[in-house]
Motif scaffolding. Structure first.
Motif, mmCIF file in Angstrom:
data_model
loop_
_atom_site.group_PDB
_atom_site.id
_atom_site.type_symbol
_atom_site.label_atom_id
_atom_site.label_comp_id
_atom_site.label_asym_id
_atom_site.label_seq_id
_atom_site.Cartn_x
_atom_site.Cartn_y
_atom_site.Cartn_z
ATOM 1 N N ARG A 1 -3.782 0.235 -2.251
ATOM 2 C CA ARG A 1 -3.156 -1.034 -2.609
ATOM 3 C C ARG A 1 -2.661 -0.994 -4.049
ATOM 4 N N GLN A 2 -1.451 -1.463 -4.251
ATOM 5 C CA GLN A 2 -0.858 -1.494 -5.581
ATOM 6 C C GLN A 2 -1.207 -2.816 -6.262
ATOM 7 N N GLU A 3 -1.847 -2.734 -7.401
ATOM 8 C CA GLU A 3 -2.299 -3.931 -8.108
ATOM 9 C C GLU A 3 -1.424 -4.193 -9.334
ATOM 10 N N TYR B 1 0.850 -1.181 0.000
ATOM 11 C CA TYR B 1 0.000 0.000 0.000
ATOM 12 C C TYR B 1 0.890 1.237 0.000
ATOM 13 N N THR B 2 0.676 2.122 -0.947
ATOM 14 C CA THR B 2 1.355 3.411 -0.897
ATOM 15 C C THR B 2 0.582 4.328 0.049
ATOM 16 N N ILE B 3 1.254 5.343 0.561
ATOM 17 C CA ILE B 3 0.678 6.206 1.584
ATOM 18 C C ILE B 3 0.636 7.648 1.091
ATOM 19 N N SER B 4 -0.513 8.262 1.243
ATOM 20 C CA SER B 4 -0.676 9.683 0.891
ATOM 21 C C SER B 4 -1.542 10.350 1.945
ATOM 22 N N LYS C 1 -9.247 -3.327 -6.542
ATOM 23 C CA LYS C 1 -8.917 -2.009 -6.014
ATOM 24 C C LYS C 1 -9.194 -2.001 -4.513
ATOM 25 N N ARG C 2 -8.369 -1.294 -3.752
ATOM 26 C CA ARG C 2 -8.646 -1.104 -2.329
ATOM 27 C C ARG C 2 -7.909 0.123 -1.825
ATOM 28 N N LYS C 3 -8.680 1.041 -1.204
ATOM 29 C CA LYS C 3 -8.117 2.240 -0.585
ATOM 30 C C LYS C 3 -8.728 2.382 0.802
#
Length: 238
Positions: free
Chosen positions: A188-190, A167-170, A197-199
């Motif tokens: 989440r990076q797919e 998961y990248t973070i912003s 997709k998941r955020k």
């Protein structure tokens, strides 16, 4: 009621991971929007202290409402239980049950580093990597441990498989039905061309609680759940 819940939540400062400072119960209500209708989710985290250890359990019940209930009449139950450590949550058992179907169950044997997955009558044992979480405990994990600066790498199970996810973070200001919140967003990076997709939006000033989750599931269902109410209780164990 919603305003009162928001004011109460905003008045709380982030708590350290000390047994006496942890809440005993957190309840979050969500409104759910899907590509074919609406619903609601009620999630409850309970924390108890036994023999000097903090035990957690999370129960989540999703139910369709209105016309959507004609299509999806059965609720979806999710559960995770385990321990709270200085590194975050350490699940011992997790499951997901849809209607009358058999649940998908993950059992975590940390002593022998084995995870047992039970799905649709199939049983599999795999090596259990350190830090593995189920999907429900992942959403609450960063209440109890520091969020990395740039990305999260974790093995995550849904009861029938186990995979390493990044998961990248912003950072984002999120408008919710109970007010505006500053959040950290895990995306989440797919794999390329994947439709999954998941955020996850975690409230920075509200214990890093999951206040919104957007996903596209394996069955193609698009789901957006957003917080509508939060209640937190502090009661000593008896």
């Amino acid at each position: 009621m919603k305003c009162a819940a928001l004011l109460f939540l905003l008045g709380l400062l982030s708590f350290p991971v000390v047994a006496t400072d942890l809440p005993s119960r957190i309840e979050i209500k969500y409104a759910v929007t899907t590509d074919i209708g609406e619903g609601e989710i009620d999630e409850v985290m309970e924390i108890k202290h036994v023999d000097g250890k903090a035990h957690y359990s999370i129960n989540s019940e999703a139910q369709a409402t209105g016309m959507y209930k004609l299509i999806e009449p059965n609720s979806i139950m999710r559960h995770s239980e385990g321990f709270i450590t200085k590194h975050g949550l350490r699940p011992m058992r997790a499951y997901e049950k849809r209607g009358k179907k058999q649940p998908s169950v993950a059992e975590f044997d940390w002593n022998n580093h084995i995870i047992t997955l039970n799905h649709q009558g199939h049983h599999a044992k795999e090596k259990l990597p350190d830090g593995t979480l189920d999907r429900l405990s992942l959403s609450y994990n960063y209440m109890f441990t520091e969020l990395p600066k740039h990305h999260v790498d974790r093995y995550v199970t849904n009861g029938h498989n186990l995979r390493l996810t990044r998961y990248t973070i912003s950072k984002e200001t999120l408008n919710t039905p109970i007010g505006k919140m500053e959040t950290m967003v895990l995306t989440r990076q797919e794999e390329k061309h994947s439709k999954l997709k998941r955020k996850i939006w975690l409230a920075l000033n509200n214990h890093m609680l999951p206040v919104r989750i957007v996903s596209v599931e394996d069955n193609g269902r698009e789901i957006d759940k957003i917080v509508t109410e939060v209640n937190i209780s502090y009661k000593p164990d008896h």
